[in-house]
Design a protein around this motif. Sequence first.
Motif, mmCIF file in Angstrom:
data_model
loop_
_atom_site.group_PDB
_atom_site.id
_atom_site.type_symbol
_atom_site.label_atom_id
_atom_site.label_comp_id
_atom_site.label_asym_id
_atom_site.label_seq_id
_atom_site.Cartn_x
_atom_site.Cartn_y
_atom_site.Cartn_z
ATOM 1 N N GLU A 321 0.835 -1.193 0.000
ATOM 2 C CA GLU A 321 0.000 0.000 0.000
ATOM 3 C C GLU A 321 0.876 1.252 0.000
ATOM 4 O OE1 GLU A 321 -2.847 -0.336 3.135
ATOM 5 O OE2 GLU A 321 -3.646 -2.237 2.408
ATOM 6 N N ASP A 322 0.282 2.408 0.242
ATOM 7 C CA ASP A 322 0.947 3.700 0.089
ATOM 8 C C ASP A 322 2.121 3.855 1.059
ATOM 9 O OD1 ASP A 322 1.640 6.276 -0.388
ATOM 10 O OD2 ASP A 322 -0.278 7.158 0.172
ATOM 11 N N ALA A 323 3.345 3.978 0.498
ATOM 12 C CA ALA A 323 4.535 4.138 1.338
ATOM 13 C C ALA A 323 4.519 5.470 2.063
ATOM 14 C CB ALA A 323 5.797 4.019 0.483
ATOM 15 N N ALA A 324 3.983 6.504 1.428
ATOM 16 C CA ALA A 324 3.938 7.830 2.061
ATOM 17 C C ALA A 324 3.047 7.806 3.298
ATOM 18 C CB ALA A 324 3.443 8.867 1.058
ATOM 19 N N ALA A 325 1.920 7.102 3.212
ATOM 20 C CA ALA A 325 1.026 7.005 4.368
ATOM 21 C C ALA A 325 1.702 6.250 5.514
ATOM 22 C CB ALA A 325 -0.268 6.304 3.961
ATOM 23 N N ALA A 326 2.456 5.202 5.169
ATOM 24 C CA ALA A 326 3.176 4.453 6.203
ATOM 25 C C ALA A 326 4.219 5.341 6.876
ATOM 26 C CB ALA A 326 3.833 3.221 5.596
ATOM 27 N N LYS A 327 4.921 6.158 6.076
ATOM 28 C CA LYS A 327 5.924 7.065 6.645
ATOM 29 C C LYS A 327 5.258 8.075 7.553
ATOM 30 C CE LYS A 327 9.965 9.141 6.985
ATOM 31 N NZ LYS A 327 9.612 10.425 7.599
ATOM 32 N N ALA A 328 4.077 8.555 7.190
ATOM 33 C CA ALA A 328 3.354 9.499 8.047
ATOM 34 C C ALA A 328 2.968 8.842 9.367
ATOM 35 C CB ALA A 328 2.111 10.008 7.316
ATOM 36 N N THR A 329 2.598 7.575 9.305
ATOM 37 C CA THR A 329 2.272 6.842 10.533
ATOM 38 C C THR A 329 3.507 6.710 11.421
ATOM 39 O OG1 THR A 329 0.534 5.599 9.397
ATOM 40 C CG2 THR A 329 1.356 4.687 11.472
ATOM 41 N N LEU A 330 4.655 6.441 10.819
ATOM 42 C CA LEU A 330 5.896 6.355 11.582
ATOM 43 C C LEU A 330 6.252 7.696 12.228
ATOM 44 C CD1 LEU A 330 8.145 4.106 9.311
ATOM 45 C CD2 LEU A 330 7.167 3.511 11.532
ATOM 46 N N ASP A 331 5.941 8.777 11.543
ATOM 47 C CA ASP A 331 6.164 10.094 12.139
ATOM 48 C C ASP A 331 5.295 10.278 13.383
ATOM 49 O OD1 ASP A 331 8.047 10.784 10.246
ATOM 50 O OD2 ASP A 331 6.612 11.806 8.932
ATOM 51 N N ARG A 332 4.076 9.735 13.348
ATOM 52 C CA ARG A 332 3.216 9.769 14.543
ATOM 53 C C ARG A 332 3.828 8.960 15.678
ATOM 54 N NH1 ARG A 332 -2.657 7.830 13.449
ATOM 55 N NH2 ARG A 332 -2.751 8.222 15.702
ATOM 56 N N VAL A 333 4.424 7.824 15.323
ATOM 57 C CA VAL A 333 5.096 6.998 16.332
ATOM 58 C C VAL A 333 6.195 7.805 17.015
ATOM 59 C CG1 VAL A 333 6.597 5.001 16.672
ATOM 60 C CG2 VAL A 333 4.579 4.813 15.200
ATOM 61 N N LYS A 334 7.002 8.503 16.224
ATOM 62 C CA LYS A 334 8.100 9.289 16.779
ATOM 63 C C LYS A 334 7.586 10.431 17.631
ATOM 64 C CE LYS A 334 12.636 10.996 15.398
ATOM 65 N NZ LYS A 334 13.531 11.219 14.237
ATOM 66 N N ALA A 335 6.507 11.050 17.196
ATOM 67 C CA ALA A 335 5.929 12.153 17.967
ATOM 68 C C ALA A 335 5.369 11.658 19.297
ATOM 69 C CB ALA A 335 4.837 12.844 17.153
ATOM 70 N N THR A 336 4.812 10.465 19.297
ATOM 71 C CA THR A 336 4.210 9.912 20.517
ATOM 72 C C THR A 336 5.260 9.449 21.507
ATOM 73 O OG1 THR A 336 2.253 9.193 19.288
ATOM 74 C CG2 THR A 336 2.650 8.152 21.413
ATOM 75 N N ARG A 337 6.253 8.706 21.009
ATOM 76 C CA ARG A 337 7.258 8.126 21.889
ATOM 77 C C ARG A 337 8.432 9.071 22.129
ATOM 78 N NH1 ARG A 337 8.562 3.509 19.198
ATOM 79 N NH2 ARG A 337 7.332 2.040 20.426
ATOM 80 N N GLY A 338 8.706 9.922 21.154
ATOM 81 C CA GLY A 338 9.838 10.836 21.254
ATOM 82 C C GLY A 338 11.055 10.348 20.496
ATOM 83 N N HIS A 339 11.050 9.098 20.070
ATOM 84 C CA HIS A 339 12.167 8.536 19.311
ATOM 85 C C HIS A 339 11.698 7.248 18.650
ATOM 86 C CE1 HIS A 339 12.325 6.465 23.213
ATOM 87 N NE2 HIS A 339 12.808 5.441 22.533
ATOM 88 N N TRP A 340 12.511 6.744 17.748
ATOM 89 C CA TRP A 340 12.245 5.459 17.124
ATOM 90 C C TRP A 340 13.084 4.372 17.788
ATOM 91 C CZ3 TRP A 340 12.717 7.929 11.650
ATOM 92 C CH2 TRP A 340 11.451 8.345 11.221
ATOM 93 N N ILE A 341 12.562 3.147 17.806
ATOM 94 C CA ILE A 341 13.323 2.002 18.281
ATOM 95 C C ILE A 341 13.647 1.121 17.080
ATOM 96 C CG2 ILE A 341 12.259 2.140 20.565
ATOM 97 C CD1 ILE A 341 10.521 -0.278 19.811
ATOM 98 N N ASP A 342 14.235 -0.043 17.338
ATOM 99 C CA ASP A 342 14.696 -0.892 16.235
ATOM 100 C C ASP A 342 13.594 -1.218 15.239
ATOM 101 O OD1 ASP A 342 13.392 -2.425 18.159
ATOM 102 O OD2 ASP A 342 15.001 -3.900 18.395
ATOM 103 N N ARG A 343 12.436 -1.627 15.729
ATOM 104 C CA ARG A 343 11.346 -1.983 14.815
ATOM 105 C C ARG A 343 10.976 -0.818 13.911
ATOM 106 N NH1 ARG A 343 6.680 -5.226 18.193
ATOM 107 N NH2 ARG A 343 8.017 -6.608 19.393
ATOM 108 N N ASP A 344 10.915 0.378 14.484
ATOM 109 C CA ASP A 344 10.512 1.551 13.704
ATOM 110 C C ASP A 344 11.513 1.835 12.580
ATOM 111 O OD1 ASP A 344 8.469 1.790 15.632
ATOM 112 O OD2 ASP A 344 9.756 3.037 16.892
ATOM 113 N N HIS A 345 12.795 1.705 12.887
ATOM 114 C CA HIS A 345 13.822 1.910 11.855
ATOM 115 C C HIS A 345 13.702 0.859 10.758
ATOM 116 C CE1 HIS A 345 16.026 5.128 13.837
ATOM 117 N NE2 HIS A 345 16.032 4.440 14.955
#
Length: 398
Positions: A321-345
């Motif tokens: 599906e849409d890679a841009a939408a997935a990237k936007a979701t990952l940005d929400r993850v970073k905003a919520t947690r404050g950073h990315w972990i291994d899975r997010d990367h």
Amino acid sequence: PSSNRRQRQMCIRDRYLEMLAETQIAKAASYRTQGLEVELLGSLNDALGSYRAIRNAMPDVPGYVENEAIALTDLGLAYHDAAENQEAEKVLTAARTQFADLVDAYGQVPRFRQRLAVCEDALGQVLLDSTESVDIATAMLSSATNGYTDLVDLSRRTPPAGVFQDATRSANARLEYVQGVAIAQSHYAQALQRQGKLDDAKPYFAAAIDLLGQLIAARDQPAYHHALAHTHRRFALMLGGQAEAAAEAQFVAARDQWTGMGEDMAASHAHDLAWMLCVCPDPAIRDLQIAPTYAAKAVESSPDNPRYLATAALVSLLADEDAAAAKATLDRVKATRGHWIDRDHFILALSEHAAGQADPAEMALSEGVRWMEENRPHNADSRVLRDLVEAKLENQVE
């Protein structure tokens, strides 16, 4: 009179701190349900500070020692769920020391023994994820298994006169202890697997599966199905590469436990099923037709949960599906947690790969591997996802 007044003031202060800690624990429970990791850790640390202040004023009161140790255990589990294993190990080690002291002093109190077993099981899991040597983890998980087994035996006997009785004699307590035995056994089996003792590990997985099946027969509850699903999945991961047909049967059993929940399926159950359906090492189990349904169910229940959001992004990417939408979701993850972990990367690497960005994809993959090696190099889920992403980037996914 002044001495009495000071005593009253201290009692009022301690009661205030106790009520404050209880409020902070209640807030933490709400944050845990929502998957708000930062807020959860903050509330648990605040509660721990309140309990410590009370204990410092009255260090010899067992109930205050217990409250602090419970808060430490909850905090350690929260750190582990947030993939902050160094902090998790530190606070769980402190909690274990306090519970062990309570058991040494008041060994007849079942709830102290149960709390010690819970803590040792949690600490063993953390050490399995993060340390190269598994000797201490194995010892912790063996002790937890034995502790729960002793409690099951105790619950079948009438305590001698004078022994403090909480819920030991109740059927509910016995079921809790049996569940504890099963879960600790499955974790102990993982420790044996890490030591290369596969033949020794298999009977513990089988015993855990049998016990959880007995619990379901005695009192059908979603929590038992969830624990059984995870035990089947852990067993399957161990069998993979050794006995493919047997591994597939265990994966199928895990899937059936989750899908069989129907309306009783909670957000965490839906998430864990979606995760298995999209990253399972066995391609016969992966199902990107139904995984999005379960991923969406989890996010719908907890829309700010960073784990659920990341898994939803992963499912959409693997379903092309849409890679841009997935990237936007990952940005929400970073905003919520404050950073990315291994899975997010790793998921970001898939997003960049889907967008045709080869170099950024490799950089994201490398960052995920670096984060994993520094924080939880032996975490099974992270390693499975890493392998899948590496294969995807090399166009080798089946």
